[in-house]
Scaffold this motif. Structure first.
Motif, short mmCIF file in Angstrom:
data_model
loop_
_atom_site.label_atom_id
_atom_site.label_comp_id
_atom_site.label_asym_id
_atom_site.label_seq_id
_atom_site.Cartn_x
_atom_site.Cartn_y
_atom_site.Cartn_z
N ASP A 37 0.86 -1.18 0.00
CA ASP A 37 0.00 0.00 0.00
C ASP A 37 0.90 1.24 0.00
N GLN A 81 0.23 4.20 0.36
CA GLN A 81 -0.16 5.24 1.32
C GLN A 81 0.28 4.90 2.74
N GLU A 82 0.83 3.71 2.92
CA GLU A 82 1.32 3.34 4.26
C GLU A 82 2.60 4.09 4.59
N GLU A 83 2.80 4.35 5.85
CA GLU A 83 3.97 5.12 6.29
C GLU A 83 5.28 4.40 6.00
N ARG A 104 7.43 8.40 -7.74
CA ARG A 104 7.20 8.15 -6.31
C ARG A 104 7.85 6.84 -5.87
N ASN A 132 -3.40 1.45 -3.94
CA ASN A 132 -3.51 2.83 -3.47
C ASN A 132 -2.38 3.68 -4.06
N HIS A 133 -2.22 3.54 -5.36
CA HIS A 133 -1.10 4.14 -6.08
C HIS A 133 -1.42 5.51 -6.67
N GLY A 134 -2.69 5.91 -6.61
CA GLY A 134 -3.05 7.23 -7.09
C GLY A 134 -3.53 7.30 -8.53
#
Length: 337
Positions: A39, A41-43, A161, A63-65
């Protein structure tokens, strides 16, 4: 001008002889690879990415955008291109020139000289600079350029990213890969037509990718195809809906001084058609590629690779008719200890 495979498969379904690979080049799969799903979006995404790379050389991201609607639209127009009548597809460039902005062809760069052909058709788009290359992309469907241009832009951002996560994970400065190392982008859409004897053919033989990283998406998910070579055996890779599979390529192996190994993989065929879109993030042709100086120490961790121009490596890679997974070593880019 050669016909595409999808336009000339015989009605009786027989597999053409020069598409049949010898048994030693198509060993069977031995199981499944449990490729990590990360994911973004995970920290701790960077930490998870590095762990997956060390174990598999590839990973999946969610959750790659990239919006699902855009993904669906892009996959739809890719499918429509390969379903066009032969006379329409012939309007897309079919010349044997690797530097063409857009080209459609069967099997590989070396169709006229290779002994065995891959069971696939290919639509290759150069994407850098996008505003120039897009002019040469297919005119039909009418919305093709708009949709695929937006798709490519999103994948370029996603790649940036992911490379930031990787640079963080191996201890390189922020923005290290935002340079000539990632300046060139290519989108390749692979169409694997239905095959009556899939155990005899290969969509792609054993190889690692020549670039920095690859972002892959394939449909439909229930049709098998992607296979990973790990620990001396072939393992099938299942993907999750709307995820992208990220591959480590040869140039990332060089920059990391062997710390990250390029994923060795292949593509099998099935009795049902399958399509994949692979977005390649490459160095520019004139970029000098070498181990990052921050990762090299003369006695403790000496350089495993000498500096070379990406153009020179790519020329060797594309001119090699066979399994390309060992080119770094076999063609002298690796310095022997």
């Amino acid at each position: 001008m050669a016909n595409l495979l999808s336009d000339c498969i015989t009605a009786n379904g027989k597999t053409v002889e020069n598409y049949v690979f010898p048994p030693e080049r198509r060993p069977p799969i031995s199981g499944k690879a449990d490729v990590p799903i990360i994911d973004l979006q995970e920290e701790n995404a960077s930490k998870h990415i590095m762990k997956a790379i060390q174990e598999f050389g590839l990973f999946q991201v969610i959750n790659h955008g990239v919006s699902k609607d855009l993904i669906d639209e892009a996959l739809k127009v890719f499918k429509e291109v390969f379903e066009l009548p032969p006379e329409e597809k012939s309007k897309i460039n079919m010349e044997e020139d690797l530097n063409q902005f857009c080209r459609i062809y069967s099997s590989s760069y070396n169709f006229n000289t290779e002994k065995f052909h891959y069971w696939r058709d290919v639509l290759k788009h150069h994407c850098s600079p996008l505003e120039e290359c897009i002019k040469f992309w297919p005119q039909n469907p009418e919305n093709y350029k708009e949709i695929v241009g937006a798709y490519v832009t999103e994948l370029k951002d996603l790649g940036a990213r992911i490379l930031e996560c990787i640079s963080e994970g191996i201890g390189l400065e922020k923005g290290y890969f935002a340079s000539e190392l990632s300046a060139d982008n290519i989108l390749t859409v692979n169409h694997y037509p239905p095959c009556s004897n899939p155990s005899l053919t290969l969509g792609l033989t054993k190889h690692s990718d020549p670039n920095l990283i690859t972002i892959l998406q394939a449909v439909p998910l229930h049709v098998p195809g992607l296979e990973l070579f790990k620990d001396g055996q072939w393992l099938s890779v299942d993907t999750v809906p709307d995820a992208f599979v990220i591959f480590v390529g040869n140039q990332l192996e060089v920059v990391s001084n062997g710390g990250m190994k390029a994923a060795v993989h292949r593509v099998s065929n099935a009795t049902e058609a399958r399509t994949s879109a692979a977005f390649f993030i490459n160095p520019s042709y004139e970029c000098m590629v070498e181990p990052a100086k921050e990762l090299v120490q003369a006695e403790i961790n000496p350089p495993l690779f000498k500096a070379f121009k990406y153009r020179d490596f790519f020329k060797v890679y594309t001119g090699h008719d066979g399994e390309r997974h060992a080119i770094l070593e076999d063609f002298g880019f690796m310095i022997k200890p």
